[in-house]
Scaffold this motif. Structure first.
Motif, mmCIF file in Angstrom:
data_model
loop_
_atom_site.group_PDB
_atom_site.id
_atom_site.type_symbol
_atom_site.label_atom_id
_atom_site.label_comp_id
_atom_site.label_asym_id
_atom_site.label_seq_id
_atom_site.Cartn_x
_atom_site.Cartn_y
_atom_site.Cartn_z
ATOM 1 N N LYS A 1 -45.154 -35.534 32.151
ATOM 2 C CA LYS A 1 -46.099 -36.200 31.133
ATOM 3 C C LYS A 1 -47.114 -37.077 31.568
ATOM 4 N N ILE A 2 -46.838 -37.874 32.460
ATOM 5 C CA ILE A 2 -47.841 -38.686 33.062
ATOM 6 C C ILE A 2 -48.961 -37.992 33.870
ATOM 7 N N GLY A 3 -48.535 -36.893 34.917
ATOM 8 C CA GLY A 3 -49.524 -36.235 35.374
ATOM 9 C C GLY A 3 -50.175 -35.233 34.479
ATOM 10 N N LEU A 4 -49.643 -34.817 33.561
ATOM 11 C CA LEU A 4 -50.485 -34.157 32.761
ATOM 12 C C LEU A 4 -51.646 -34.932 31.991
ATOM 13 N N ALA A 5 -51.368 -36.167 31.522
ATOM 14 C CA ALA A 5 -52.139 -37.255 30.834
ATOM 15 C C ALA A 5 -53.034 -37.369 31.751
ATOM 16 N N VAL A 6 -52.920 -37.867 32.835
ATOM 17 C CA VAL A 6 -53.925 -38.218 33.812
ATOM 18 C C VAL A 6 -54.934 -36.967 34.115
ATOM 19 N N PHE A 7 -54.424 -35.832 34.421
ATOM 20 C CA PHE A 7 -55.198 -34.591 34.790
ATOM 21 C C PHE A 7 -56.130 -34.478 33.543
ATOM 22 N N ALA A 8 -55.550 -34.386 32.170
ATOM 23 C CA ALA A 8 -56.225 -34.167 31.137
ATOM 24 C C ALA A 8 -57.365 -35.074 31.042
ATOM 25 N N ILE A 9 -57.207 -36.404 30.993
ATOM 26 C CA ILE A 9 -58.142 -37.373 31.107
ATOM 27 C C ILE A 9 -59.352 -36.951 31.991
ATOM 28 N N LEU A 10 -59.095 -36.917 33.342
ATOM 29 C CA LEU A 10 -60.103 -36.487 34.205
ATOM 30 C C LEU A 10 -60.988 -35.106 33.995
ATOM 31 N N MET A 11 -60.083 -34.331 33.493
ATOM 32 C CA MET A 11 -60.693 -33.117 32.937
ATOM 33 C C MET A 11 -61.744 -33.104 31.962
ATOM 34 N N LEU A 12 -61.496 -33.841 30.851
ATOM 35 C CA LEU A 12 -62.254 -34.027 29.745
ATOM 36 C C LEU A 12 -63.518 -35.027 30.297
ATOM 37 N N ALA A 13 -63.300 -35.946 31.063
ATOM 38 C CA ALA A 13 -64.412 -36.818 31.432
ATOM 39 C C ALA A 13 -65.487 -35.895 32.229
ATOM 40 N N ALA A 14 -64.604 -34.983 33.415
ATOM 41 C CA ALA A 14 -65.583 -34.148 34.056
ATOM 42 C C ALA A 14 -66.528 -33.272 33.226
ATOM 43 N N ALA A 15 -65.988 -32.759 32.050
ATOM 44 C CA ALA A 15 -66.435 -31.729 31.292
ATOM 45 C C ALA A 15 -67.584 -32.347 30.337
ATOM 46 N N LEU A 16 -67.198 -33.728 29.858
ATOM 47 C CA LEU A 16 -67.993 -34.312 28.844
ATOM 48 C C LEU A 16 -69.056 -35.224 29.214
ATOM 49 N N TYR A 17 -68.740 -35.982 30.288
ATOM 50 C CA TYR A 17 -69.597 -37.172 30.570
ATOM 51 C C TYR A 17 -70.862 -36.726 31.113
ATOM 52 N N PRO A 18 -71.073 -35.918 32.181
ATOM 53 C CA PRO A 18 -72.522 -35.483 32.789
ATOM 54 C C PRO A 18 -73.369 -35.075 31.441
ATOM 55 N N GLU A 19 -72.794 -34.432 30.647
ATOM 56 C CA GLU A 19 -73.683 -33.653 29.423
ATOM 57 C C GLU A 19 -73.869 -34.708 28.430
#
Length: 304
Positions: A35-53
């Motif tokens: 669960k910890i790994g999934l939460a960290v990974f999900a946060i990183l993926m969301l940031a990578a997908a959304l922040y630059p745009e």
């Protein structure tokens, strides 16, 4: 990081094997580590997908006036527009690191899928047919294993212009032998079982037996262990980028950002450090999930 070489051949019946994937996922997700790994990974993926745009920041746009702006947590000279500071050319570090994360994940996942697909196919054919087919394919596998992956990648990419497809193909074709050997040993054990002999007696073709009967039973455990290889391929991609053999500038990747930033460690340490931190977080999250899946898999097969 656990090697796929340690994976034993499954000893489950056909009926039990059909539910193996869901059982492994349920057991893995029940662990705090997953669960910890999934939460960290999900946060990183969301940031990578959304922040630059959403931020509208171009990670390749230079602004010399804002060069080497320190991160917010430095407490002096910082700028709210650049939370993680800027590099030696005034480019936003947060946008560059997150775009680099996109490419790293893309190459890591795609390369692992290619390795698994090629290795599983060769191991499936070698294990099912045996004899001369097995001998030829396994000698080819042994020859490939004798060449270190990073040496092969450097040799090939060093004489050609590195692109994302070429990096994926080179790493994928360099890493398939491990999966081929595991698939071969598993198929050799499974083909002697009664349900395979029954299919042969009923007139099923070799293709149907291999693809529709054997492959769905033996591929899932390999796929679970392959999660750990995603992290390994991300490391290889970063090493190639650091050596100048990865995705070429101005496209930002972890490797080339660190390579550029190492010259400024004394007065702008964050340029080389930030990509390393994000890479470490991503690898840790993947390894936490992969280790949980592997332990769950071992428990399921061990108790089967």
């Amino acid at each position: 990081m656990t090697s796929i070489d340690t994976m034993a051949a499954p000893k489950l019946s056909k009926a039990e094997s059909r539910s193996i994937s869901s059982r492994i996922w349920r057991m893995a997700f029940a662990s705090t580590e997953f669960k910890i790994g999934l939460a960290v990974f999900a946060i990183l993926m969301l940031a990578a997908a959304l922040y630059p745009e959403l931020s509208g920041i171009d990670p390749t746009k230079m602004n010399i006036r804002a060069k080497m702006t320190p991160p917010l947590f430095m407490g002096e000279g910082w700028d709210w527009a650049h939370p993680l500071g800027t590099d030696q050319l005034g480019r936003d570090m947060l946008a560059r690191v997150l775009v680099g994360l996109r490419y790293s994940i893309l190459i890591g996942v795609t390369t692992t899928v290619l390795m698994l697909a090629v290795g599983a196919l060769i191991g499936l054919v070698a294990g099912y047919y045996g004899k001369s087919v097995d001998t030829v394919l396994m000698r080819l596998t042994d020859a490939q294993l004798s060449i270190p992956m990073i040496i092969l990648a450097i040799t090939i990419l060093g004489v050609s212009r590195p692109t994302i497809p070429s990096i994926i193909i080179v790493l994928g074709l360099a890493g398939w032998p491990v999966y081929a050997r595991v698939m071969r040993s598993t198929i050799m054990a499974e083909r002697k079982k009664e349900y395979v002999r029954g299919a042969m007696v009923l007139g099923a073709t070799d293709f149907r037996i291999m693809v529709l009967l054997l492959l769905p039973l033996v591929l899932p455990p390999m796929a679970f262990v392959a999660v750990l290889d995603v992290a390994r391929m991300m490391i290889f991609e970063s090493v190639l980028g650091f050596l100048g053999l990865g995705v070429q500038p101005p496209t930002p990747t972890f490797g080339n950002i660190i390579a550029d930033g190492r010259k400024y460690l004394l007065n702008a340490w964050w340029v080389a450090t930030m990509p390393g931190v994000f890479l470490c977080l991503t690898l840790t999250s993947i390894n936490l999930m992969g280790a949980s899946l592997e332990r769950a898999r071992n428990k399921v097969y061990g108790g089967a």
